[in-house]
Scaffold this motif. Structure first.
Motif, PDB file in Angstrom:
ATOM      1  N   PRO A 290      -0.347   5.714   1.576  1.00 14.53           N
ATOM      2  CA  PRO A 290       1.000   5.234   1.907  1.00 14.53           C
ATOM      3  C   PRO A 290       1.139   3.734   1.697  1.00 14.53           C
ATOM      4  CG  PRO A 290      -0.279   5.460   3.885  1.00 14.53           C
ATOM      5  CD  PRO A 290      -1.162   5.949   2.772  1.00 14.53           C
ATOM      6  N   GLN A 291       2.363   3.224   1.864  1.00 14.91           N
ATOM      7  CA  GLN A 291       2.594   1.787   1.735  1.00 14.91           C
ATOM      8  C   GLN A 291       2.301   1.049   3.030  1.00 14.91           C
ATOM      9  OE1 GLN A 291       6.719   2.288   0.270  1.00 14.91           O
ATOM     10  NE2 GLN A 291       6.096   1.067  -1.483  1.00 14.91           N
ATOM     11  N   VAL A 292       2.436   1.756   4.143  1.00 16.93           N
ATOM     12  CA  VAL A 292       2.146   1.184   5.454  1.00 16.93           C
ATOM     13  C   VAL A 292       1.206   2.128   6.196  1.00 16.93           C
ATOM     14  CG1 VAL A 292       3.079   0.410   7.665  1.00 16.93           C
ATOM     15  CG2 VAL A 292       4.408   0.080   5.571  1.00 16.93           C
ATOM     16  N   LEU A 293       0.129   1.588   6.750  1.00 16.57           N
ATOM     17  CA  LEU A 293      -0.818   2.368   7.550  1.00 16.57           C
ATOM     18  C   LEU A 293      -0.858   1.805   8.963  1.00 16.57           C
ATOM     19  CD1 LEU A 293      -3.926   2.946   5.230  1.00 16.57           C
ATOM     20  CD2 LEU A 293      -2.619   4.709   6.407  1.00 16.57           C
ATOM     21  N   ILE A 294      -0.611   2.661   9.955  1.00 14.41           N
ATOM     22  CA  ILE A 294      -0.656   2.253  11.355  1.00 14.41           C
ATOM     23  C   ILE A 294      -1.814   2.976  12.018  1.00 14.41           C
ATOM     24  CG2 ILE A 294       0.592   2.137  13.539  1.00 14.41           C
ATOM     25  CD1 ILE A 294       3.187   2.327  11.907  1.00 14.41           C
TER      26      ILE A 294
ATOM     27  N   ARG B 175     -10.272  -3.156   2.405  1.00 17.31           N
ATOM     28  CA  ARG B 175     -10.283  -2.922   0.963  1.00 17.31           C
ATOM     29  C   ARG B 175      -8.979  -2.288   0.482  1.00 17.31           C
ATOM     30  NH1 ARG B 175     -14.700  -0.238   0.679  1.00 17.31           N
ATOM     31  NH2 ARG B 175     -13.981   1.871   0.183  1.00 17.31           N
ATOM     32  N   ILE B 176      -8.479  -1.340   1.240  1.00 18.93           N
ATOM     33  CA  ILE B 176      -7.212  -0.695   0.869  1.00 18.93           C
ATOM     34  C   ILE B 176      -6.076  -1.708   0.880  1.00 18.93           C
ATOM     35  CG2 ILE B 176      -5.465   0.938   1.696  1.00 18.93           C
ATOM     36  CD1 ILE B 176      -7.674   2.814   2.452  1.00 18.93           C
ATOM     37  N   ARG B 177      -6.082  -2.571   1.875  1.00 16.67           N
ATOM     38  CA  ARG B 177      -5.025  -3.577   1.957  1.00 16.67           C
ATOM     39  C   ARG B 177      -5.065  -4.501   0.744  1.00 16.67           C
ATOM     40  NH1 ARG B 177      -5.316  -8.512   6.135  1.00 16.67           N
ATOM     41  NH2 ARG B 177      -7.002  -8.934   4.696  1.00 16.67           N
ATOM     42  N   GLU B 178      -6.262  -4.886   0.337  1.00 19.06           N
ATOM     43  CA  GLU B 178      -6.394  -5.809  -0.781  1.00 19.06           C
ATOM     44  C   GLU B 178      -6.092  -5.144  -2.118  1.00 19.06           C
ATOM     45  OE1 GLU B 178     -10.312  -7.298  -0.469  1.00 19.06           O
ATOM     46  OE2 GLU B 178      -9.945  -8.473   1.357  1.00 19.06           O
ATOM     47  N   GLU B 179      -6.631  -3.926  -2.307  1.00 23.37           N
ATOM     48  CA  GLU B 179      -6.516  -3.282  -3.616  1.00 23.37           C
ATOM     49  C   GLU B 179      -5.150  -2.640  -3.845  1.00 23.37           C
ATOM     50  OE1 GLU B 179      -9.712  -0.516  -3.973  1.00 23.37           O
ATOM     51  OE2 GLU B 179     -11.280  -2.062  -3.931  1.00 23.37           O
ATOM     52  N   ALA B 180      -4.559  -2.090  -2.790  1.00 22.33           N
ATOM     53  CA  ALA B 180      -3.306  -1.361  -2.968  1.00 22.33           C
ATOM     54  C   ALA B 180      -2.099  -2.101  -2.408  1.00 22.33           C
ATOM     55  CB  ALA B 180      -3.414   0.016  -2.303  1.00 22.33           C
ATOM     56  N   GLY B 181      -2.330  -3.261  -1.814  1.00 25.53           N
ATOM     57  CA  GLY B 181      -1.217  -4.013  -1.260  1.00 25.53           C
ATOM     58  C   GLY B 181      -0.574  -3.317  -0.075  1.00 25.53           C
ATOM     59  N   VAL B 182      -1.365  -2.525   0.654  1.00 21.63           N
ATOM     60  CA  VAL B 182      -0.841  -1.779   1.788  1.00 21.63           C
ATOM     61  C   VAL B 182      -0.722  -2.690   3.008  1.00 21.63           C
ATOM     62  CG1 VAL B 182      -1.318   0.122   3.391  1.00 21.63           C
ATOM     63  CG2 VAL B 182      -1.784   0.391   0.958  1.00 21.63           C
ATOM     64  N   THR B 183       0.379  -2.552   3.745  1.00 22.63           N
ATOM     65  CA  THR B 183       0.532  -3.253   5.014  1.00 22.63           C
ATOM     66  C   THR B 183      -0.182  -2.452   6.092  1.00 22.63           C
ATOM     67  OG1 THR B 183       2.658  -4.188   4.378  1.00 22.63           O
ATOM     68  CG2 THR B 183       2.174  -4.070   6.740  1.00 22.63           C
TER      69      THR B 183
END
Length: 382
Positions: free
Chosen positions: A73-77, A99-107
């Motif tokens: 997803p675009q946002v992970l809580i 890693r997910i935040r950096e590689e996929a631009g996920v918030t």
């Protein structure tokens, strides 16, 4: 979610991680690829064919995280995504989140008490109190585990008095093998528990910690070896009889909520044993007040927060003062102040000559407060 079981929709690990992807009608090949990727990044590939009901609390948490990550997803809580995880797995999960935040631009939004693990990722901190944001820059140094009255609790005087096999043992395991569905979880385990000691049990997820507690209460009978608790062989003693002197706080608070109100829950055990009296009622009211539940007596237990349920679980067992207390990760969902409060209750409990066995993933708590640590690895005491 904070409780991984609350979001499971299927019966097996493979089906659970694939569930969200199937609902999105993704191609089968992509589902297979994402399934393998998600389980691999949470170090749970070996669990792929397992039934969810057979997993430990930490293993369930890994599967829940994998199921969410697989959807990309675009946002992970994350609501305390590592509360049930050992330190190694906790580091791994936070590495994956970063890693997910950096590689996929996920918030990524993480609700977490283990803030010291997050420092290396330079996150933005937001603190809350009573439903309001109170600070945007949390001071890590002020959030560390508090000690009672500014000093380490003195459990040292309650350390082991004698070796395995002493007649004053509260519990004794001798060459025990135990497990589920003919699968051995505990392997040739021998140990002795003495009156007046706090023993911490540590080890990676799936090491056999919860199985050890269940074996001590007789919920699980040994396939080989003997388990004696308070002089009784658990193979020939009913759980209901042992439970009058052995208290158990389960890993999942919802697994031991029986009553319609907080007060009925707190006094359930002594009432069930026919032992409820005025002294127990006074003690229970005091414990509820100290736990911040003084005004919640008439509320249904399920209206409490996860952390409040944990404190209610502990009070409901302490209310009838068993001689042996088995605690499965009771600090999940607790802020430092409440961790300190619960440790104070345990101090009072063991100083009266009782014995507590605490499954715990926090090395600092074990270091400060336990008389000794039992380290399990693949069902063996190492």
């Amino acid at each position: 979610q904070q409780n991984p079981e609350a979001q499971f929709c299927t019966l097996t690990v493979e089906d659970e991680v694939a569930f969200g992807l199937e609902n999105r009608r993704l191609p089968r090949d992509e589902i297979r690829a994402r399934l393998a990727w998600a389980l691999d990044i949470v170090n749970a590939a070996h669990l792929r064919t397992r039934t969810l009901a057979t997993l430990s609390g930490g293993e369930k948490q890994k599967v829940a995280v994998a199921a969410m990550m697989a959807t990309r997803p675009q946002v992970l809580i994350f609501d305390e995504p590592t509360s049930n995880l050992d330190p190694t797995a906790t580091m791994a999960i936070f590495d994956v989140i970063a890693r997910i935040r950096e590689e996929a631009g996920v918030t990524v939004i993480v609700i977490e008490h283990k803030v010291d693990y997050l420092q290396r990722f330079s996150p933005r901190y937001v603190t809350m109190a009573e439903g309001r944001i109170t600070d945007y820059e949390l001071r890590i140094a002020n959030y560390e585990l508090q000690t009672i009255e500014g000093k380490t609790l003195g459990f040292c005087e309650h350390r082991i008095r004698g070796e395995t096999g002493d007649p004053d043992s509260v519990a004794k395991l001798t060459h025990v093998y135990a497990g589920y569905n003919e699968h051995a979880v505990l392997c040739d385990l021998s140990l002795s528990l003495k009156p007046g000691e706090l023993v911490a049990v540590m080890g990676d997820n799936g090491a056999g910690k919860t199985t050890l507690l269940q074996t001590l209460l007789g919920l699980l009978k040994p396939a080989q070896g003997t388990v004696e608790v308070l002089g009784k062989d658990t193979r020939y003693t009913s759980v209901s009889r042992l439970a009058r002197q052995v208290g158990f706080v389960f890993q999942n608070p919802d697994h031991q909520l029986f009553a319609e109100t907080v007060w009925q829950e707190a006094t359930f055990a002594p009432r069930n044993f026919g032992a409820l009296n005025a002294d127990i009622e006074v003690r229970t009211r005091d414990l509820l007040a100290r736990a911040g539940l003084e005004d919640r007596h008439a509320d249904p237990p399920y209206r409490l927060s996860y952390g409040e349920k944990r404190r209610l679980n502990l009070i409901s067992v302490l209310s009838y003062a068993p001689r042996l207390l088995l605690l499965d990760e009771i600090f999940i969902g607790q802020d430092p102040a409440n961790v300190a409060f619960m440790l104070a209750l345990l101090r009072e409990y063991v100083t009266r000559g009782n014995t507590a066995v605490l499954v715990n993933h926090n090395p600092e708590i074990s270091k400060r407060y336990a008389g000794r640590v039992l380290l399990l690895n693949k069902g063996q005491l190492v």
